[in-house]
Write a protein that holds these residues in place. Structure first.
Motif, PDB file in Angstrom:
ATOM      1  N   ALA A  49       0.825  -1.216   0.000  1.00  0.00           N
ATOM      2  CA  ALA A  49       0.000   0.000   0.000  1.00  0.00           C
ATOM      3  C   ALA A  49       0.855   1.261   0.000  1.00  0.00           C
ATOM      4  N   VAL A  50       2.030   1.196   0.613  1.00  0.00           N
ATOM      5  CA  VAL A  50       2.881   2.371   0.704  1.00  0.00           C
ATOM      6  C   VAL A  50       3.359   2.841  -0.657  1.00  0.00           C
ATOM      7  N   GLY A  51       3.323   1.955  -1.649  1.00  0.00           N
ATOM      8  CA  GLY A  51       3.774   2.317  -2.988  1.00  0.00           C
ATOM      9  C   GLY A  51       2.672   2.783  -3.917  1.00  0.00           C
ATOM     10  N   VAL A  52       1.422   2.790  -3.465  1.00  0.00           N
ATOM     11  CA  VAL A  52       0.286   3.160  -4.305  1.00  0.00           C
ATOM     12  C   VAL A  52       0.021   4.659  -4.201  1.00  0.00           C
ATOM     13  N   GLU A  53      -0.187   5.277  -5.344  1.00  0.00           N
ATOM     14  CA  GLU A  53      -0.453   6.720  -5.383  1.00  0.00           C
ATOM     15  C   GLU A  53      -1.912   7.051  -5.660  1.00  0.00           C
ATOM     16  N   ALA A  54      -2.592   6.200  -6.436  1.00  0.00           N
ATOM     17  CA  ALA A  54      -3.980   6.514  -6.809  1.00  0.00           C
ATOM     18  C   ALA A  54      -4.731   5.226  -7.141  1.00  0.00           C
ATOM     19  N   VAL A  55      -6.053   5.303  -7.032  1.00  0.00           N
ATOM     20  CA  VAL A  55      -6.938   4.176  -7.334  1.00  0.00           C
ATOM     21  C   VAL A  55      -8.025   4.656  -8.283  1.00  0.00           C
ATOM     22  N   ALA A  56      -8.281   3.888  -9.333  1.00  0.00           N
ATOM     23  CA  ALA A  56      -9.350   4.225 -10.277  1.00  0.00           C
ATOM     24  C   ALA A  56     -10.296   3.035 -10.404  1.00  0.00           C
ATOM     25  N   GLY A  57     -11.594   3.320 -10.501  1.00  0.00           N
ATOM     26  CA  GLY A  57     -12.575   2.267 -10.699  1.00  0.00           C
ATOM     27  C   GLY A  57     -13.086   1.689  -9.396  1.00  0.00           C
ATOM     28  N   GLU A  58     -14.095   0.820  -9.518  1.00  0.00           N
ATOM     29  CA  GLU A  58     -14.681   0.134  -8.375  1.00  0.00           C
ATOM     30  C   GLU A  58     -14.488  -1.365  -8.552  1.00  0.00           C
ATOM     31  N   PHE A  59     -14.012  -2.034  -7.526  1.00  0.00           N
ATOM     32  CA  PHE A  59     -13.752  -3.467  -7.611  1.00  0.00           C
ATOM     33  C   PHE A  59     -13.895  -4.087  -6.232  1.00  0.00           C
ATOM     34  N   ASP A  60     -14.060  -5.406  -6.224  1.00  0.00           N
ATOM     35  CA  ASP A  60     -14.188  -6.167  -4.979  1.00  0.00           C
ATOM     36  C   ASP A  60     -12.879  -6.863  -4.659  1.00  0.00           C
ATOM     37  N   CYS A  61     -12.779  -7.359  -3.465  1.00  0.00           N
ATOM     38  CA  CYS A  61     -11.635  -8.177  -3.068  1.00  0.00           C
ATOM     39  C   CYS A  61     -11.543  -9.386  -4.007  1.00  0.00           C
ATOM     40  N   ASP A  62     -10.333  -9.709  -4.453  1.00  0.00           N
ATOM     41  CA  ASP A  62     -10.017 -10.832  -5.353  1.00  0.00           C
ATOM     42  C   ASP A  62     -10.315 -10.540  -6.812  1.00  0.00           C
ATOM     43  N   ASP A  63     -10.796  -9.333  -7.135  1.00  0.00           N
ATOM     44  CA  ASP A  63     -10.935  -8.967  -8.551  1.00  0.00           C
ATOM     45  C   ASP A  63      -9.556  -8.702  -9.151  1.00  0.00           C
ATOM     46  N   ILE A  64      -9.497  -8.754 -10.476  1.00  0.00           N
ATOM     47  CA  ILE A  64      -8.263  -8.429 -11.186  1.00  0.00           C
ATOM     48  C   ILE A  64      -8.222  -6.925 -11.441  1.00  0.00           C
ATOM     49  N   VAL A  65      -7.063  -6.318 -11.174  1.00  0.00           N
ATOM     50  CA  VAL A  65      -6.857  -4.904 -11.466  1.00  0.00           C
ATOM     51  C   VAL A  65      -5.562  -4.742 -12.245  1.00  0.00           C
ATOM     52  N   THR A  66      -5.475  -3.649 -12.983  1.00  0.00           N
ATOM     53  CA  THR A  66      -4.224  -3.321 -13.653  1.00  0.00           C
ATOM     54  C   THR A  66      -3.374  -2.453 -12.733  1.00  0.00           C
ATOM     55  N   VAL A  67      -2.071  -2.491 -12.964  1.00  0.00           N
ATOM     56  CA  VAL A  67      -1.135  -1.667 -12.209  1.00  0.00           C
ATOM     57  C   VAL A  67      -0.374  -0.804 -13.204  1.00  0.00           C
ATOM     58  N   ALA A  68      -0.379   0.503 -12.989  1.00  0.00           N
ATOM     59  CA  ALA A  68       0.296   1.434 -13.891  1.00  0.00           C
ATOM     60  C   ALA A  68       1.364   2.204 -13.140  1.00  0.00           C
TER      61      ALA A  68
END
Length: 364
Positions: A301-320
């Motif tokens: 979490a310390v490396g994340v700057e922003a979150v886009a979209g709505e998703f649930d736990c265990d969904d697939i997300v992209t990382v940019a």
């Protein structure tokens, strides 16, 4: 080319369809004869076959004015009629060789969730164990625009990785990738594409009028599948006897080989690697996190700057990365709200564990 033990063969619409839109029965019979030869040599084969929509269009051309139908309705109608005709032809041709085949109709939803993915994998494994050839196609009768595969090239890549094939053979109506327009005498066939090399600058964006895919799509899918440890061959399916040499039974035919990475991904990561079109959101990470991911680290979490979209736990997300370039895909351990609350906080469990994170190394 070495003999493979399990092969996925993707047959494009332009291979199976005549210029008048009717199914090319002679070509289809020839392909079945070649696949039967592979089976006699002990090679397991999965077919990903286009041609249903084109077949249905040809069958109904004197009965239906397609210009009066919207694109989705025409696709559903032609697919419903054409798929029946296509699989019956395959059934009859394979029966002449004493071989059974079975139909597998897929939608993106079959791949979006891990449990559905494993269920389909189990079904096709059971078919192969029983000596039945799976014939896979997209279920165009129920696939809406947002749920459709880009084309059967994408589907064949998913099937090849799902079934841990040794080789994916993509049959089109040209011999492979060229350094320019294939019709230009100055263009040369690219015989081999090494991992990390992107030949897309040489490829025209045009595609067949009979299918949804083009050489750009084939290149993109081929590079991704090869990065996951599976050889990919692009060749001309209208050439006589093309399949045997590509499967490693001796002989040579013109083709483009995408060499497989020496570091294949795990089964879970192969699923994640092809999930970009199923991703529910995006996490943007800082430069330090982006570099760490490339070396096999989990996403914290310390490396994340922003979150886009709505998703649930265990969904697939992209990382940019911070420049907006997608560098990875993964199965996230919190929902979107939880990730937003966790941004920048140290000492938390990984948002995406390294075991469930696929980093795109195809451009290295």
């Amino acid at each position: 080319m070495n003999k493979a033990s399990r092969i996925v063969i993707k047959i494009g619409s332009n291979v199976l369809t005549r210029a008048d839109g009717m199914l090319d029965i002679t070509r289809m019979s020839s392909i079945v004869d070649q696949v039967a030869e592979l089976r006699r040599a002990g090679i397991e084969v999965i077919l990903v076959s286009s041609g249903a929509v084109a077949s249905g269009r040809g069958e109904l051309r004197d009965m239906v004015d397609s210009s009066r139908l919207d694109g989705l309705s025409a696709r559903q109608l032609f697919s419903a009629v054409g798929q029946a005709k296509l699989i019956n032809r395959y059934y009859e041709f394979f029966r002449e060789h004493g071989i059974h085949c079975g139909q597998v109709l897929a939608t993106k939803e079959n791949f979006a969730r891990r449990v559905n993915y494993l269920n389909q994998q189990h079904c096709m494994s059971a078919m192969l164990a029983a000596g039945v050839i799976p014939i896979v196609n997209e279920n165009d009768t129920v696939s809406l625009t947002e749920l459709m595969f880009t084309d059967n090239d994408e589907l064949s890549g998913l099937i090849a990785t799902m079934m841990s094939a040794d080789r994916l053979i993509i049959l089109s109506n040209i011999d492979g990738l060229y350094t320019g327009d294939p019709a230009d005498p100055a263009s040369r066939l690219i015989a081999r594409v090494e991992p990390g090399y992107d030949p897309s600058e040489h490829i025209a964006a045009s595609k067949s009028s009979l299918g949804r895919g083009g050489m750009v799509s084939k290149c993109r899918i081929s590079r991704r599948v090869a990065a996951e440890g599976i050889e990919v061959v692009v060749a001309n399916g209208k050439r006589e006897g093309v399949i045997g040499p590509l499967a490693g039974l001796g002989g040579d035919v013109p083709h483009t080989l995408f060499a497989a990475s020496a570091h294949p991904a795990s089964g879970v990561k192969k699923w994640i690697a092809h999930s970009d079109s199923f991703a529910k959101g995006m996490l943007t990470v800082n430069d330090g996190a982006a570099e760490a991911l490339k070396h096999g680290a989990s996403l914290l979490a310390v490396g994340v700057e922003a979150v886009a979209g709505e998703f649930d736990c265990d969904d697939i997300v992209t990382v940019a990365d911070s420049r907006g370039t997608i560098i990875a895909w993964g199965r996230v351990a919190l929902d979107a709200t939880g990730v937003r609350e966790a941004i920048g906080r140290p000492g938390m469990r990984p948002l995406i564990h390294a075991d469930f994170l696929y980093v795109d190394n195809s451009t290295k």
